[in-house]
Design an enzyme around this catalytic site. Structure first.
Site, short mmCIF file in Angstrom:
data_model
loop_
_atom_site.label_atom_id
_atom_site.label_comp_id
_atom_site.label_asym_id
_atom_site.label_seq_id
_atom_site.Cartn_x
_atom_site.Cartn_y
_atom_site.Cartn_z
N CYS A 224 -6.10 2.38 5.54
CA CYS A 224 -6.80 1.16 5.96
C CYS A 224 -6.17 0.65 7.26
O CYS A 224 -5.13 1.16 7.70
CB CYS A 224 -6.71 0.11 4.86
SG CYS A 224 -5.05 -0.61 4.69
N GLU B 151 1.02 3.91 1.79
CA GLU B 151 1.53 4.32 3.10
C GLU B 151 2.65 3.39 3.56
O GLU B 151 3.66 3.86 4.11
CB GLU B 151 0.39 4.31 4.13
CG GLU B 151 -0.73 5.27 3.82
CD GLU B 151 -1.84 4.68 2.95
OE1 GLU B 151 -2.96 5.21 3.00
OE2 GLU B 151 -1.60 3.69 2.22
N HIS C 206 0.85 -1.18 0.00
CA HIS C 206 0.00 0.00 0.00
C HIS C 206 0.90 1.24 0.00
O HIS C 206 2.04 1.19 0.48
CB HIS C 206 -0.90 0.01 1.22
CG HIS C 206 -1.93 -1.07 1.22
ND1 HIS C 206 -3.08 -0.99 1.97
CD2 HIS C 206 -2.00 -2.25 0.55
CE1 HIS C 206 -3.82 -2.08 1.77
NE2 HIS C 206 -3.17 -2.86 0.92
N CYS D 19 -2.40 -0.09 7.00
CA CYS D 19 -1.55 1.09 6.96
C CYS D 19 -1.49 1.79 8.31
O CYS D 19 -0.43 2.30 8.71
CB CYS D 19 -2.03 2.03 5.87
SG CYS D 19 -1.88 1.28 4.22
#
Length: 159
Positions: A87, A59, A57, A90
């Site tokens: 999410c 992040e 992801h 993250c």
């Protein structure tokens, strides 16, 4: 200490630009910027489908870059700016990295409208959907051996 609004906007817009560019590069519509305590910036984009890595992801990618560049897993004093609400994965990564603060632009509902609905994950971590992935504890005689080895290692790096 909270950065001034124009600084927050600047880094959020940078994360948004990264996300838009990543879509044209074949990646997901997410971008992130980590600003470490020394003022250096480290960006990341969603690489899940490009790398076949469900943890890539934006992040997490930005946190990995920041940690590698700083030579430490401890990013205390850092701020994470994300194009979209992080999410649970993250957020957990930011917590483990000891990021001080997170700012995001779009929210989870905008992401869901675009086909990125993580509501089930939020429900799971809220304790509302345990059937999504049952997790069971199985105690074995050797279960605590890794922790004994850790405590007995005088050269360990605390975290």
């Amino acid at each position: 200490m909270q950065p001034p609004a124009h600084v927050i906007g600047e880094f959020l817009n940078q994360a948004i630009r990264l996300a838009v560019r990543n879509v044209s590069d074949g990646g997901g519509p997410f971008g992130a910027v980590v600003v470490t305590a020394d003022g250096r910036t480290h960006d990341g984009v969603n690489r899940v489908t490009l790398d076949n890595d469900p943890t890539a992801h934006a992040e997490v990618v930005a946190i990995r870059k920041a940690a590698a560049a700083s030579g430490s897993f401890d990013l205390s004093g850092a701020v994470l700016y994300a194009s979209c609400e992080p999410c649970p994965l993250c957020l957990a990564a930011a917590l483990w990295a000891r990021v001080d603060r997170v700012y995001f632009a779009a929210d989870r509902y905008s992401a869901a409208a675009a086909g990125f609905d993580d509501a089930l994950f939020h429900e799971y971590f809220d304790g509302d959907r345990p059937e999504l992935m049952p997790v069971s504890h199985t105690d074995l005689p050797a279960s605590d051996l890794p922790f004994h080895a850790w405590r007995d290692n005088p050269d360990r790096t605390e975290y």
